[in-house]
Write a protein that holds these residues in place. Sequence first.
Motif, PDB file in Angstrom:
ATOM      1  N   THR A  90      72.878 -54.344 -80.888  1.00  0.00           N
ATOM      2  CA  THR A  90      72.857 -55.777 -80.565  1.00  0.00           C
ATOM      3  C   THR A  90      72.209 -56.063 -79.220  1.00  0.00           C
ATOM      4  OG1 THR A  90      74.980 -55.833 -79.355  1.00  0.00           O
ATOM      5  CG2 THR A  90      75.071 -55.988 -81.770  1.00  0.00           C
ATOM      6  N   GLY A  91      72.010 -55.039 -78.413  1.00  0.00           N
ATOM      7  CA  GLY A  91      71.506 -55.249 -77.066  1.00  0.00           C
ATOM      8  C   GLY A  91      72.599 -55.414 -76.033  1.00  0.00           C
ATOM      9  N   PHE A  92      73.855 -55.456 -76.477  1.00  0.00           N
ATOM     10  CA  PHE A  92      74.954 -55.506 -75.513  1.00  0.00           C
ATOM     11  C   PHE A  92      74.941 -54.199 -74.726  1.00  0.00           C
ATOM     12  CE2 PHE A  92      79.304 -54.853 -74.072  1.00  0.00           C
ATOM     13  CZ  PHE A  92      79.560 -56.067 -73.464  1.00  0.00           C
ATOM     14  N   PRO A  93      75.191 -54.257 -73.400  1.00  0.00           N
ATOM     15  CA  PRO A  93      75.014 -53.063 -72.575  1.00  0.00           C
ATOM     16  C   PRO A  93      76.097 -52.005 -72.753  1.00  0.00           C
ATOM     17  CG  PRO A  93      75.825 -54.891 -71.232  1.00  0.00           C
ATOM     18  CD  PRO A  93      75.512 -55.458 -72.581  1.00  0.00           C
ATOM     19  N   VAL A  94      75.802 -51.029 -73.605  1.00  0.00           N
ATOM     20  CA  VAL A  94      76.650 -49.852 -73.782  1.00  0.00           C
ATOM     21  C   VAL A  94      75.743 -48.627 -73.842  1.00  0.00           C
ATOM     22  CG1 VAL A  94      78.539 -51.007 -74.998  1.00  0.00           C
ATOM     23  CG2 VAL A  94      76.606 -50.094 -76.308  1.00  0.00           C
ATOM     24  N   PRO A  95      76.267 -47.444 -73.538  1.00  0.00           N
ATOM     25  CA  PRO A  95      75.467 -46.229 -73.726  1.00  0.00           C
ATOM     26  C   PRO A  95      75.159 -46.028 -75.212  1.00  0.00           C
ATOM     27  CG  PRO A  95      77.399 -45.804 -72.365  1.00  0.00           C
ATOM     28  CD  PRO A  95      77.595 -47.150 -72.967  1.00  0.00           C
ATOM     29  N   ARG A  96      73.968 -45.531 -75.515  1.00  0.00           N
ATOM     30  CA  ARG A  96      73.618 -45.290 -76.915  1.00  0.00           C
ATOM     31  C   ARG A  96      74.333 -44.034 -77.413  1.00  0.00           C
ATOM     32  NH1 ARG A  96      69.617 -42.752 -80.191  1.00  0.00           N
ATOM     33  NH2 ARG A  96      68.699 -41.706 -78.391  1.00  0.00           N
ATOM     34  N   PRO A  97      75.134 -44.164 -78.490  1.00  0.00           N
ATOM     35  CA  PRO A  97      75.823 -42.987 -79.022  1.00  0.00           C
ATOM     36  C   PRO A  97      74.833 -42.061 -79.726  1.00  0.00           C
ATOM     37  CG  PRO A  97      76.176 -44.877 -80.455  1.00  0.00           C
ATOM     38  CD  PRO A  97      75.411 -45.386 -79.271  1.00  0.00           C
ATOM     39  N   VAL A 233      74.659 -52.426 -66.172  1.00  0.00           N
ATOM     40  CA  VAL A 233      73.850 -51.487 -66.953  1.00  0.00           C
ATOM     41  C   VAL A 233      74.557 -51.136 -68.259  1.00  0.00           C
ATOM     42  CG1 VAL A 233      72.843 -49.158 -67.004  1.00  0.00           C
ATOM     43  CG2 VAL A 233      72.790 -50.500 -64.889  1.00  0.00           C
ATOM     44  N   ALA A 234      75.864 -50.861 -68.176  1.00  0.00           N
ATOM     45  CA  ALA A 234      76.606 -50.450 -69.367  1.00  0.00           C
ATOM     46  C   ALA A 234      78.096 -50.624 -69.148  1.00  0.00           C
ATOM     47  CB  ALA A 234      76.305 -48.991 -69.719  1.00  0.00           C
ATOM     48  N   VAL A 235      78.793 -50.963 -70.223  1.00  0.00           N
ATOM     49  CA  VAL A 235      80.251 -51.010 -70.237  1.00  0.00           C
ATOM     50  C   VAL A 235      80.738 -49.720 -70.896  1.00  0.00           C
ATOM     51  CG1 VAL A 235      82.291 -52.253 -71.028  1.00  0.00           C
ATOM     52  CG2 VAL A 235      80.223 -53.518 -70.399  1.00  0.00           C
TER      53      VAL A 235
END
Length: 350
Positions: A90-97, A233-235
């Motif tokens: 979605t573009g929400f700031p999380v690290p890519r799994p 940057v990321a949650v």
Amino acid sequence: MSPKFEYHEYMTDGERQFSPEALEWIRSVSDLTGSLRIDLCPGGRSNLTYRIQDVTGRSAILRRPPSGTVLPTAHDMGREFRFLSALSPTGFPVPRPLAICYDSTLIGTPFYLMEEAKGLILRDRDQATTLATTTRALIGPNLVATLAELHSLDPNAINLQAKTDPRSYLPRQLDRWLGQVSRVRSFKAELTDTVTAVGQQLRAEMPVTDTIGIVHGDYRLDNVVLTNEGTVVAVLDWEIASIGDPLADIGMLGVYWADAGDDQMDGVNGATKIEGFTARLELYKLYAELRQIDPERIYYYERFGSWKLACILIGVVERYRNGASGGDQSSVENYPLLIAALLESATRSP
């Protein structure tokens, strides 16, 4: 040419290393190659975070539960991976799994791998003082805007269907944490009685949930990676994420967000007490504007968050007393006093 190195971080039981099979699995699902260095990241009181780096400087992050877990339902690797997998596109700031492994023979427990989100994690005042006052002033509003963005997402639209009735989130949380605390054995019975009494008071005053959204569950400053300019940057740390009443998140952020005059939260993170950080009530007003709600509604959720954090910290202390600190060398000696202060806050009127 970069020197080759091989460093296997011991797991929390003090006996089992990352096996060759585990290292091979890690390489197979990432772009890491050759010898790997695995270091335990600081700050973990619950699920453990390891940074893995190869000889080329590429890195990834591994997450696993602690050993000797006392409170069993808060360490589900599948939950974390599911939320990251849904939110990342979605573009929400999380690290890519990257991948999840349920084969417990590799490191003794299920675990998953994700990309490293690089930036600042403000865990204490010393780190916060390195930032300009003008940058500090931006951090709180940026965290609130990011939280409002999360709560604007439709869980069903991104394949995060609730497994139980999301409108029962608050009573389920009360039941869950009461059940968890009932399992501890290193505290006096009076504490369990107090936790129960405060929980029942919160149950009697519980508001009706009228909005459903994604609930992070532990949204706070040191679960967010920032740029040097104070943007998100990321949650991180989705271990107790759920679908339910999103106001629980802004209430929990308020519990952790210590104002200059507060005295109890230094035991967790006193960074926001220094000059420049936006006051807690201003953050509530900003969130209320973004979500078009009455800011007065947030106060109940702050009390609820104080009670919940007290329950979480009881579990942390119980694990540490039983020797399951997960390699974290920091102290929980002041936590009993903090737990008492949180339970008092949970009964306090705004």
